[in-house]
Design an enzyme around this catalytic site. Sequence first.
Site, PDB file in Angstrom:
ATOM      1  N   LYS A  16     115.622   8.251  -6.246  1.00 10.06           N
ATOM      2  CA  LYS A  16     114.438   8.777  -7.528  1.00 10.06           C
ATOM      3  C   LYS A  16     116.434   9.026  -8.533  1.00 10.06           C
ATOM      4  O   LYS A  16     116.461   9.578  -8.207  1.00 10.06           O
ATOM      5  CB  LYS A  16     114.102   9.484  -8.363  1.00 10.06           C
ATOM      6  CG  LYS A  16     112.845   9.332  -9.170  1.00 10.06           C
ATOM      7  CD  LYS A  16     111.690  10.897  -9.221  1.00 10.06           C
ATOM      8  CE  LYS A  16     110.965  10.481 -10.665  1.00 10.06           C
ATOM      9  NZ  LYS A  16     109.725  11.501 -10.368  1.00 10.06           N
TER      10      LYS A  16
ATOM     11  N   SER B  72     106.288   9.482 -12.859  1.00 13.02           N
ATOM     12  CA  SER B  72     106.834   8.912 -13.196  1.00 13.02           C
ATOM     13  C   SER B  72     107.897   8.812 -12.404  1.00 13.02           C
ATOM     14  O   SER B  72     108.854   7.935 -12.824  1.00 13.02           O
ATOM     15  CB  SER B  72     108.071  10.275 -13.891  1.00 13.02           C
ATOM     16  OG  SER B  72     108.017  11.465 -12.328  1.00 13.02           O
TER      17      SER B  72
ATOM     18  N   SER C 172     103.327  12.659  -9.899  1.00 11.08           N
ATOM     19  CA  SER C 172     104.859  11.766 -10.446  1.00 11.08           C
ATOM     20  C   SER C 172     105.313  10.864  -8.586  1.00 11.08           C
ATOM     21  O   SER C 172     105.922   9.814  -8.985  1.00 11.08           O
ATOM     22  CB  SER C 172     105.839  11.787 -10.406  1.00 11.08           C
ATOM     23  OG  SER C 172     106.080  11.881 -11.932  1.00 11.08           O
TER      24      SER C 172
HETATM   25  N1  GLN Z   1     102.153  12.689 -15.618  1.00  8.37           N
HETATM   26  C1  GLN Z   1     102.716  13.925 -14.921  1.00  8.37           C
HETATM   27  C2  GLN Z   1     103.244  14.249 -16.035  1.00  8.37           C
HETATM   28  O1  GLN Z   1     103.344  13.741 -17.110  1.00  8.37           O
HETATM   29  C3  GLN Z   1     103.291  14.239 -14.084  1.00  8.37           C
HETATM   30  C4  GLN Z   1     104.713  14.445 -13.947  1.00  8.37           C
HETATM   31  C5  GLN Z   1     105.297  14.646 -12.637  1.00  8.37           C
HETATM   32  O2  GLN Z   1     104.838  14.927 -11.462  1.00  8.37           O
HETATM   33  N2  GLN Z   1     106.599  14.146 -13.080  1.00  8.37           N
HETATM   34  O3  GLN Z   1     103.691  15.425 -16.077  1.00  8.37           O
END
Ligand code: GLN
Length: 489
Positions: free
Chosen positions: A66, A141, A165
């Site tokens: 990532k 994400s 994410s």
């Molecule tokens: N979707 C969640 C957010 O927007 C989690 C994002 C993540 O885990 N990095 O904060």
Amino acid sequence: MKIADKSTSAEKLVRDALEKAKKYAEYNIFTFLNEEGALKKAREIDARIKKGEKVGKLAGVPYALKDNFLSPEGETTASAHILEGFVSPITATAVAKLEAEGAIMIGRTNLDAFAHGSSTENSYFGPTLNSRDKKRVAGGSSGGSAVAVALDIVEFATGTDTGGSIRQPASFNGVYGLKPTYGCISRYGVVAMASSTDCIGFFTKTPDDMDLLMSIASGQDPKDMTTLPDYYNTDADTELSDLRPSWATGADRAPEPRNDGREGACRGSLNSSVRIGIIKDFDNESVDSDIREALKKKVELLKSKGHEIVELEMPALKYGLAAYYIIVPAEVASNLSRYDGVRYGFRSEKSDDLDALYYNTRFEGFMPENKRRIMIGNFVLSSGFYDAYFLKAAKARTMIINEYEKAFSECDFILTPVSPNPAFKLGEKVNDPVAMYLEDVMSVSLNLAGVPGLTIPAGETKDGLAVGLQLVGPRRSDKALIEFSKELA
Ligand code: GLN
């Protein structure tokens, strides 16, 4: 997952992976392909194998990273314009550990910029497409990593999970995705989002691969004060528990031996029946019927294997999303303050004094969602509003921690949906931040409580979209969680 025999070579594995990555270019999975670097490493490993030298447990295994993990290979951008051009002088501990075992990074994967989002549409480089339906989102994400594994380009990929994410994109693409216990894997060298909930984890195709990766990556790191002693590979107990908040230390770890005389599943073997908690509130109209159906099927499967199903009431979880979207932006606002156009990556051309340099760089360099979080974060931390928002959210967080603690005195693991719906259409939610935040309603409470969660593939919808479910355990139960997931396969 390793080169078990001489019938293949690291070079061949890497070449195949790179070829597949190119074949699937339209999915927009990678922000960088590490062609030269990966092939060079592969040849080195092959040479060592030929000489009969010892190689690591992941020798020659191609993986995807990532793009918020720092390493000197390629730019680390976190899919944000403001980090474009940034080549890291350091290597993240997790990356160093994987590569010490011979894993080979073939590319960096797309994400929502700074990991803010649930669809990978907030990326400066555009969205990644879902592996099952190109008109739909990959989830986020860590969308690029999930799709790289789902399309079989690599054996595994890294992810970060601050509020879902890893688990949600794993669920949207039909692969395993683990958010470990908070503090299990070092976050050193990973672009920080919200330091009290950020976790490093993996996407894999099997529970055994997950176990192998966890055994390699977990453990205490002097460079990350929040890491726990290596409970994954040993019986290590923390000696620092009195110095840290309980949600960080895992002081209340796995359940005590049960009063029926059988050992709790999280501690001991899985030979005896396991108690699985189902959260009543999560079975309602707002959850997609295909997902509820998948959950029902797995519950029946568990019953048929002699496991016990326990109905749980966890009313405090309804505060999870609200608390998360106060605490996380507050931490985001702090963590993003370092991007000023002086130290990293992109700098705006338009500036003739220092204030303008900061302003213009941040104005041009951040995505709208990054800016929204910086503004919310500074608002909830400001002197007039701190008590009303941040402090209240911190209290709600404590309620959630207590609620999990109580739940795990009644059951060994909890099984829930990961999100209320399968992969949604590209563009459907990206202009409606609240709709996007609601995606996270079932995933964020785990991060607030520091407990581990594993997404397991659980079939598909009538339209062929992937459905995943989430297996949740008490802090430090990661190994048992992975082991138990095999019961659900
Ligand atoms: N979707 C969640 C957010 O927007 C989690 C994002 C993540 O885990 N990095 O904060």
